[in-house]
Structures are given as C-alpha cells and as structure tokens.
Scaffold this active site. Sequence first.
Site, PDB file in Angstrom:
ATOM      1  N   ASP A 192       0.877  -1.530  -0.144  1.00 41.32           N
ATOM      2  CA  ASP A 192       0.454   0.453   0.041  1.00 41.32           C
ATOM      3  C   ASP A 192       0.791   1.012   0.006  1.00 41.32           C
ATOM      4  O   ASP A 192       0.806   2.221  -0.302  1.00 41.32           O
ATOM      5  CB  ASP A 192      -0.629  -0.275   1.037  1.00 41.32           C
ATOM      6  CG  ASP A 192      -2.530   1.227   1.170  1.00 41.32           C
ATOM      7  OD1 ASP A 192      -2.318   1.350   0.159  1.00 41.32           O
ATOM      8  OD2 ASP A 192      -2.370   1.195   2.123  1.00 41.32           O
ATOM      9  N   SER A 216      -7.398   5.729  -0.087  1.00 39.48           N
ATOM     10  CA  SER A 216      -7.596   4.091  -0.501  1.00 39.48           C
ATOM     11  C   SER A 216      -8.770   3.603  -0.177  1.00 39.48           C
ATOM     12  O   SER A 216      -9.191   3.317   0.589  1.00 39.48           O
ATOM     13  CB  SER A 216      -6.708   2.801   0.013  1.00 39.48           C
ATOM     14  OG  SER A 216      -5.578   3.445  -0.080  1.00 39.48           O
ATOM     15  N   GLN A 266      -5.051  -1.022  -7.078  1.00 39.90           N
ATOM     16  CA  GLN A 266      -5.704  -0.237  -5.810  1.00 39.90           C
ATOM     17  C   GLN A 266      -6.713   0.970  -7.288  1.00 39.90           C
ATOM     18  O   GLN A 266      -6.064   2.234  -7.872  1.00 39.90           O
ATOM     19  CB  GLN A 266      -4.987   0.133  -5.505  1.00 39.90           C
ATOM     20  CG  GLN A 266      -5.348   0.790  -3.808  1.00 39.90           C
ATOM     21  CD  GLN A 266      -4.546   1.783  -3.036  1.00 39.90           C
ATOM     22  OE1 GLN A 266      -3.864   2.653  -3.471  1.00 39.90           O
ATOM     23  NE2 GLN A 266      -3.983   0.617  -1.596  1.00 39.90           N
TER      24      GLN A 266
END
Length: 276
Positions: A192, A216, A266
């Site tokens: 991430d 996110s 993502q």
Amino acid sequence: MERLEVDLFRGQGSGGETPTRIYGGQVIAQALAAAYRTVPEERLCHSLHAYFIRPGDPSIPVIYQVDRSRDGGSFTTRRVVAIQHGRQILNMAASFHIQEEGWDHQHPMPDVEGPENLPNREELRQHYLDRIPEERRAEFLRPRPIEIREIDPRDLLDPEPADDRNHLWFRMEAAAGQSPQMQHILLAYASDMNLLGSSLRPHGLTWFRKTQMTASLDHAMWFHGPIRFQNWHLYTMDSPWTGNARGFNRGAIYTRDGKLVASVAQEGLVRPIKPK
C-alpha cells in the site's frame, strides 16, 4: 494477532505509517494474518480483494471476524471483516491454493538503477526539516521498519508534474527467517506504500499538499512466487487513469534478479478540496 474465539481475532490499531488513521496496508496485513490462522499450512494465499469502508481509528484495537467460505480440494476461500466501534472498516476476500505444476511466463522487470547508491527515505527527509513545522518533525522522521529507496524521488512539498510511472526498491530486514505466510503478510503491508501516489504525480500533487483529499478505496493483490522480503524488491507502479475524483493504480513487485512475485491494483479517492 490475538485469538478471541475460533474465528475471531484482535489486532492493533496503532503503529502503522500514519498516526491520524490506520494505514490501509496494516489492516490488509492483519486481515490476511487472521485468515491464515484458519487455513491449512500447505495452502498459501494467491489473491486477496479488499474494500476500505471507513477510516480506521489507531487509538483502539481492530476486531477481525473470519468466515470460512469454502474448503475445497485445491482452493480455500475466506472472507474477513474488520470491525471498530461496532462498524465495518474493511472487508476482504482471500483465496488460498495448494502448490501445483503448470506453465510459466512473465513480463520482464524494467531496467532501472539498483538500490545501492540511492538514498533511503530517512536521508531524503532530512532535507525537508527546515520546511516542516517543529511539532510534526518527530513523526516525520520516526524510524519505520520498511526500508525504501525511490528512483527519481520528487519534492514532497513542492512537486512538479511528473510521469505516472514510478519505481522504488524496498525490503524489511526483520522478514529474515519468517514463514511463507508471514512473508505474504509483510509484503501485503508494504504493497500500500506509494501506490496511490502514482495517480497524483501527473498533477503535481503529493500527500503533503493540502489541495486534495486522498484515501484508498479498494486494494487487490496476487501472489505469484515465493517471497523473501528481507531482500531488495523492485516495486514498479503506474496510474493509467484518473478521473471523477478517483485514481486507478497498478503495481508489479519483482525480486532483485527479475522474478515477478506479486501484482497489485488499487483505486483511491483523489478529491479536490474546495475553499469554504
């Protein structure tokens, strides 16, 4: 992870990359750790798909509830819900697979500079101290367990627009000697990092600018091969599209010798902050 009941676990909220809310990679990693506690040891995660629903509160623990969706002959499926204050902050589906033989191919690793002569993020951040408020400097310089060396880093506080494609080397020395399951968990945590930043680059934005709200929204990851995260890995990222206050980002993670071991995707919120 503390087991509270057969399929109920408790993880920490604090200690991640940011003190203001729980770092998304931390919740994903703990959710994967909870799922692994219910899966036969010989089955390793090959994919996970997570949705961030609410910001996490780092001042309290996170409860992880695992649903044993399926135990098949080759695949095991789990669904994990992360809960704080009685509400979901993340839900994740993960699939686990036995080791099988099959055909192999992969895209080659980009030809980029190695990590040896690149400064790490602690060294880079020293250059910004005179531009960071004194009350934020301790957090800004706090030691972190993932060593990162960016290729062609940008100015964090006053960036120029740049190509969405970007690369960094990262590793975690404490991963040495850890199990294959923990290697997955640690890489999921690190996956991430910097990824959503790819969609900010073409617009001259970074996390430290006050012109946008970022978060996110979802996170998907596929594991392709054995992980030894104590060694250098190249994380190559891009953002093929940004629009409608969202940015889509992709990542590929290679070993130092060029083996593709994981892929990531993502989408994140990239919302302009309008003056009141």
